[in-house]
Design an enzyme around this catalytic site. Structure first.
Site, PDB file in Angstrom:
ATOM      1  N   ASN A 107      29.202 -16.821 -17.815  1.00 16.45           N
ATOM      2  CA  ASN A 107      29.551 -16.173 -19.087  1.00 16.45           C
ATOM      3  C   ASN A 107      29.836 -17.165 -20.216  1.00 16.45           C
ATOM      4  O   ASN A 107      29.852 -16.786 -21.388  1.00 16.45           O
ATOM      5  CB  ASN A 107      30.733 -15.200 -18.913  1.00 16.45           C
ATOM      6  N   ASP A 110      31.723  -4.424 -15.170  1.00 14.29           N
ATOM      7  CA  ASP A 110      30.599  -4.652 -16.081  1.00 14.29           C
ATOM      8  C   ASP A 110      30.357  -3.441 -16.977  1.00 14.29           C
ATOM      9  O   ASP A 110      30.617  -2.306 -16.580  1.00 14.29           O
ATOM     10  CB  ASP A 110      29.345  -4.967 -15.253  1.00 14.29           C
TER      11      ASP A 110
HETATM   12  C1  IPE Z   1      29.087  -9.978 -14.184  1.00 16.79           C
HETATM   13  O1  IPE Z   1      28.655  -9.392 -15.366  1.00 16.79           O
HETATM   14  C2  IPE Z   1      30.301 -10.795 -14.443  1.00 16.79           C
HETATM   15  C3  IPE Z   1      31.517 -10.054 -14.764  1.00 16.79           C
HETATM   16  C4  IPE Z   1      31.663  -8.767 -14.646  1.00 16.79           C
HETATM   17  C5  IPE Z   1      32.606 -10.867 -15.204  1.00 16.79           C
HETATM   18  P1  IPE Z   1      27.520 -10.029 -16.278  1.00 16.79           P
HETATM   19  O2  IPE Z   1      27.267  -9.062 -17.356  1.00 16.79           O
HETATM   20  O3  IPE Z   1      27.893 -11.406 -16.661  1.00 16.79           O
HETATM   21  O4  IPE Z   1      26.295 -10.126 -15.257  1.00 16.79           O
HETATM   22  P2  IPE Z   1      24.730 -10.098 -15.516  1.00 16.79           P
HETATM   23  O5  IPE Z   1      24.448 -11.070 -16.622  1.00 16.79           O
HETATM   24  O6  IPE Z   1      24.375  -8.709 -15.897  1.00 16.79           O
HETATM   25  O7  IPE Z   1      24.129 -10.482 -14.204  1.00 16.79           O
HETATM   26  C1  IPE Z   2      31.609  -7.163 -18.609  1.00 18.68           C
HETATM   27  O1  IPE Z   2      30.964  -6.514 -19.634  1.00 18.68           O
HETATM   28  C2  IPE Z   2      32.597  -8.189 -19.097  1.00 18.68           C
HETATM   29  C3  IPE Z   2      32.141  -9.580 -18.902  1.00 18.68           C
HETATM   30  C4  IPE Z   2      31.086  -9.947 -18.242  1.00 18.68           C
HETATM   31  C5  IPE Z   2      32.959 -10.609 -19.498  1.00 18.68           C
HETATM   32  P1  IPE Z   2      29.697  -7.120 -20.376  1.00 18.68           P
HETATM   33  O2  IPE Z   2      30.182  -7.906 -21.538  1.00 18.68           O
HETATM   34  O3  IPE Z   2      28.816  -7.858 -19.438  1.00 18.68           O
HETATM   35  O4  IPE Z   2      28.986  -5.797 -20.879  1.00 18.68           O
HETATM   36  P2  IPE Z   2      27.445  -5.463 -20.846  1.00 18.68           P
HETATM   37  O5  IPE Z   2      26.967  -5.692 -19.453  1.00 18.68           O
HETATM   38  O6  IPE Z   2      26.792  -6.366 -21.841  1.00 18.68           O
HETATM   39  O7  IPE Z   2      27.391  -4.015 -21.250  1.00 18.68           O
HETATM   40 MG    MG Z   3      27.258  -7.330 -18.271  1.00 14.67          MG
END
Ligand code: IPE
Ligand code: IPE
Ligand code: MG
Length: 227
Positions: free
Chosen positions: A61, A13
């Site tokens: 997502n 993340d």
């Molecule tokens: C968790 O990250 C899922 C992945 C790393 C693929 P998210 O960014 O989707 O999670 P939330 O929304 O912060 O809970």
């Molecule tokens: C993790 O990074 C990748 C996915 C969840 C696909 P994020 O896209 O959630 O990045 P942040 O949490 O918004 O920084």
């Molecule tokens: Mg995230």
């Protein structure tokens, strides 16, 4: 060095925030994040870890803007090709786990071709795409209902995407959030959890080693009062 985890799960993340800090679009962060995957997976295997499970795209997502989802899907196909080429040389078996029915036919074709190439590998790299822990449990229960097999902790386990693999010993989440976000809910029952503020594109070998050291210092009691 203390105990080494056999199986590590990583929730990758923080790509979006990493890009924002640089005044770039989120896709820039996703690109950087995807480039970090191979480095960390190879490092984990070089340390003796047997299974690495990476959370790449959750079932939640899909609710992101269409443009971001499309970019992520494109990137997943791209980096899978690069990963698979290296994995064949390094004896790594890649599994893509999740609800593949929702992915495009094109991406499914790439997944099938690339993962098949790596089938002889002995270390395992699981990449979770369109994955959610609750959905995985529901899927397992439906499979048991269909087969008529009794519902037990073991029969559920045998019908998860990770059937046949040991549970994760250590779960790492980068990016500062202290939550699982639907990652390996059934399998994580006794996993050690490690959260770091480091954003995924910045999570390097030294940061990974810190997580290993931290894990080695833990006492896993499994409800008992001593090891
Ligand atoms: C968790 O990250 C899922 C992945 C790393 C693929 P998210 O960014 O989707 O999670 P939330 O929304 O912060 O809970
Ligand atoms: C993790 O990074 C990748 C996915 C969840 C696909 P994020 O896209 O959630 O990045 P942040 O949490 O918004 O920084
Ligand atoms: Mg995230």
């Amino acid at each position: 060095m203390g105990a080494l985890p056999r199986h590590i799960g990583i929730s990758m993340d923080g790509n979006g925030r990493w890009a924002k800090l640089r005044n770039k679009k989120r896709s820039y962060g996703h690109k950087a994040g995807s480039e970090n995957v191979q480095k960390i997976a190879e490092h984990a295997f070089s340390r003796g870890v047997e299974i690495v499970t990476l959370y790449a795209f959750s079932s939640e997502n899909w609710a992101r803007p269409k443009e971001e989802v499309e970019e992520l899907m494109h990137l997943l196909g791209d980096y899978l090709k690069k990963l698979a080429a290296k994995a064949v040389k390094n004896g790594i078996k890649i599994n893509v786990l999740g609800n593949k029915a929702r992915l495009s036919a094109k991406l499914n074709k790439i997944i099938a071709e690339q993962t098949a190439k790596t089938s002889g590998g002995t270390r395992v790299l699981n990449i979770l795409i369109d994955y959610g822990g609750r959905g995985e449990i529901v899927r397992a229960l439906n499979a048991l209902k269909e087969s008529g097999e009794a519902v037990t902790e073991e029969s559920i386990r045998q019908n998860l995407y990770t059937a046949g693999m040991p549970d994760p010993d250590l779960i790492i989440r980068t990016g500062g959030e202290i939550r699982l976000s639907n990652f390996l809910l059934y399998q994580a029952a006794y996993a050690e959890l490690y959260f770091t503020d480091v954003l995924w594109p910045d999570f390097d070998e030294a940061e990974f080693d810190k997580a290993l050291e931290n894990y080695a210092s833990r006492e896993r009691r499994y409800g008992k009062i001593e090891c």
